[in-house]
Motif scaffolding. Structure first.
Motif, mmCIF file in Angstrom:
data_model
loop_
_atom_site.group_PDB
_atom_site.id
_atom_site.type_symbol
_atom_site.label_atom_id
_atom_site.label_comp_id
_atom_site.label_asym_id
_atom_site.label_seq_id
_atom_site.Cartn_x
_atom_site.Cartn_y
_atom_site.Cartn_z
ATOM 1 N N MET A 1 -38.524 24.394 3.472
ATOM 2 C CA MET A 1 -38.069 24.011 4.804
ATOM 3 C C MET A 1 -39.239 23.439 5.594
ATOM 4 S SD MET A 1 -35.657 27.299 5.728
ATOM 5 C CE MET A 1 -35.061 26.575 7.240
ATOM 6 N N ALA A 2 -38.973 22.396 6.369
ATOM 7 C CA ALA A 2 -40.026 21.776 7.172
ATOM 8 C C ALA A 2 -40.539 22.761 8.211
ATOM 9 C CB ALA A 2 -39.487 20.527 7.860
ATOM 10 N N LEU A 3 -41.838 22.698 8.461
ATOM 11 C CA LEU A 3 -42.450 23.563 9.465
ATOM 12 C C LEU A 3 -41.899 23.203 10.845
ATOM 13 C CD1 LEU A 3 -44.697 25.733 9.722
ATOM 14 C CD2 LEU A 3 -46.284 23.859 10.172
ATOM 15 N N ALA A 4 -41.490 24.213 11.606
ATOM 16 C CA ALA A 4 -41.003 24.020 12.979
ATOM 17 C C ALA A 4 -41.870 24.857 13.914
ATOM 18 C CB ALA A 4 -39.542 24.424 13.098
ATOM 19 N N ALA B 1 -45.379 16.085 14.519
ATOM 20 C CA ALA B 1 -43.928 15.905 14.505
ATOM 21 C C ALA B 1 -43.193 17.220 14.263
ATOM 22 C CB ALA B 1 -43.536 14.890 13.440
ATOM 23 N N ASN B 2 -43.926 18.262 13.839
ATOM 24 C CA ASN B 2 -43.305 19.569 13.614
ATOM 25 C C ASN B 2 -43.002 20.310 14.914
ATOM 26 O OD1 ASN B 2 -45.646 19.935 10.925
ATOM 27 N ND2 ASN B 2 -43.484 19.378 10.717
ATOM 28 N N VAL B 3 -43.579 19.860 16.033
ATOM 29 C CA VAL B 3 -43.378 20.549 17.316
ATOM 30 C C VAL B 3 -41.970 20.233 17.835
ATOM 31 C CG1 VAL B 3 -44.156 20.762 19.694
ATOM 32 C CG2 VAL B 3 -45.836 20.489 17.863
ATOM 33 N N LEU C 1 -50.148 12.971 24.503
ATOM 34 C CA LEU C 1 -50.392 14.137 23.653
ATOM 35 C C LEU C 1 -50.121 13.865 22.184
ATOM 36 C CD1 LEU C 1 -48.698 16.782 25.988
ATOM 37 C CD2 LEU C 1 -51.160 16.487 25.624
ATOM 38 N N THR C 2 -49.674 12.655 21.864
ATOM 39 C CA THR C 2 -49.279 12.276 20.504
ATOM 40 C C THR C 2 -48.240 13.240 19.936
ATOM 41 O OG1 THR C 2 -51.114 13.469 19.415
ATOM 42 C CG2 THR C 2 -51.512 11.173 20.067
ATOM 43 N N GLY D 1 -38.966 13.368 23.663
ATOM 44 C CA GLY D 1 -37.665 14.027 23.686
ATOM 45 C C GLY D 1 -37.682 15.499 23.325
ATOM 46 N N ILE D 2 -38.874 16.086 23.143
ATOM 47 C CA ILE D 2 -38.957 17.530 22.881
ATOM 48 C C ILE D 2 -38.455 18.293 24.105
ATOM 49 C CG2 ILE D 2 -40.553 19.465 22.512
ATOM 50 C CD1 ILE D 2 -42.418 17.523 21.096
#
Length: 430
Positions: A1-4, A84-86, A264-265, A269-270
């Motif tokens: 599973m992708a890191l979240a 991108a995991n954030v 912040l790179t 949309g977070i």
């Protein structure tokens, strides 16, 4: 599973701390601390007015960028991590720490005309200049709105929202008149990150509104215009700038703006959660629930408990409020606390400096204090060095060390100060 992952920002009294965690298991991936640059340890003080404590909002903006950037740089060293995991951001701050803002929602202190004016800055939680106004609010509420006092323990505090604004109106009318409205910076930081600083778009958190701003659904949100008008007619206009609803930390304040995503790179949309107080989110992180008390210890302390919303709770004198939805969504949040704990020990070490900087360090004093039995020195201390938050709610009260002799040693005094804060904690729990 992708890191979240989630980013957590804690704006404290002297610094802002950032943490990045794996939301699946709570594992800490990275962290960073950025100390405020302005004033003394981040606090704007005035030797002529010992009750004054302000902060410059530019420190909040700088700290926002610097702490997140540093934490992301550390996280980049972790295998499988990518920005991108954030997937979300949460924010807490000290409180009550209200800011005067303009029609666009920007702090007045960012305007060159007010940049050096402490009254246009954030009125830090430990600012107690408004003790007379707090007494006035308490007396008025007791006379015409006793239901207001019933939900906040019976006494309005000089640490809180309306007392500070009323004091500003009286000592700095130019600042009050220049401000379109006032906002807790627990609400302003999420609004700033999401581009929702326009006052009509800004979501107010129930933690700040309920415990410090006399907000309660039973009387329609913030205090009624009639009540505020008795304090000052101009407060009627201020009330019109405030919403009639408030949100919990389960609600989004908005999504990360394109500008901040680029800086912040981070992915645009977070979701950014509604803000809350530092102690309240510390309570959640510590596993608060029905029957579990969490004591958050720092420069001051906050003692917290929650109860299911279905529970019919009595109004408890001395508490800093019983607020539906605060601390843990879906529960009543109950708050008490001490106005100074770590601050007392820091005062002794940094200001009194017993034995010099090295011998009088926290580490050395603790080592010597641990050798003493409870009460062995005969010294007794009262932890009112910054007033009393609970249960007396009087910020003009002062501390005391009783039993000093020419033989009293620094470690004995240090231990007595610790014991004094322990007695203060016991009174709250009893």
């Amino acid at each position: 599973m992708a890191l979240a992952c989630s980013i957590g920002l804690d704006f404290g009294t002297n610094s802002v701390r950032c943490i990045i965690t794996n939301v699946r298991d709570g594992e800490e991936i990275a962290s960073a601390v950025w100390r405020y640059q302005r004033g003394t340890d981040g606090i704007i003080l005035d030797n002529r007015e010992p009750h004054l404590a302000r902060q410059h909002p530019q420190d909040y903006i700088d700290g926002l960028f610097e702490s997140i950037s540093a934490a992301l740089a550390e996280a980049s060293k972790v295998e499988d991590f990518d920005n991108a995991n954030v997937i979300g951001i949460g924010i807490d701050t000290t409180g009550s720490t209200p800011l005067p803002i303009d029609r666009n929602g920007m702090p007045l202190a960012l305007n060159p005309s007010f940049s050096e004016n402490p009254n246009a800055m954030a009125w830090l939680w430990k600012d107690h200049t408004s003790f007379a106004e707090a007494e006035e609010i308490t007396a008025l509420a007791a006379k015409i709105r006793p239901n207001y006092l019933a939900k906040i323990g019976g006494t309005y505090s000089s640490e809180w929202f309306w007392a500070k604004i009323l004091h500003c109106k009286r000592v700095a009318p130019d600042v009050f008149d220049a401000a379109y409205t006032w906002v807790e910076y627990a609400d302003w930081i999420p609004a700033y990150l999401t581009g929702n600083t326009a006052p009509e778009k800004m979501k107010r958190g129930i933690c700040a509104a309920g415990h410090k701003g006399l907000f309660h659904e039973s009387w329609g949100g913030y205090p009624e215009p009639e009540f505020l008008g008795h304090l000052d007619p101009k407060f009627i206009g201020l009330r019109k700038t405030l919403p009639n609803n408030a949100y919990t930390v389960a609600d989004p304040a908005g999504i990360l703006s394109g500008e901040w995503a680029e800086r912040l790179t981070l992915p645009e949309g977070i979701p950014v959660a509604v803000g809350a107080f530092d102690a309240h989110l510390g309570g959640i992180g510590s596993g608060i629930g029905p029957g579990t008390m969490v004591k958050n210890i720092g420069t001051s302390t906050c003692d917290m408990m929650v109860a299911d919303l279905s529970t019919d709770l009595p109004d408890i004198p001395g508490l800093c409020g019983i607020v539906p939805g605060s601390i843990l969504p879906g529960f009543h949040g109950m708050e008490a606390g001490q106005s100074a704990v770590g601050d007392i020990l820091n005062w002794f070490v940094n200001t009194i400096q017993p034995g010099g900087p090295e011998a009088g360090s926290h580490g050395n004093l603790r080592k010597e204090a641990e050798k003493l039995k409870a009460g062995e020195s005969g010294l007794l201390s009262l932890d009112w060095n910054n007033g009393n938050r609970t249960v007396l709610v009087d910020q003009r009260l002062t501390g005391l060390i009783l039993g000093l002799t020419l033989h009293s040693k620094p470690a004995e005094i240090y231990r007595a100060l610790i014991e004094g804060t322990a007695f203060g904690a016991r009174v709250i729990m009893e």
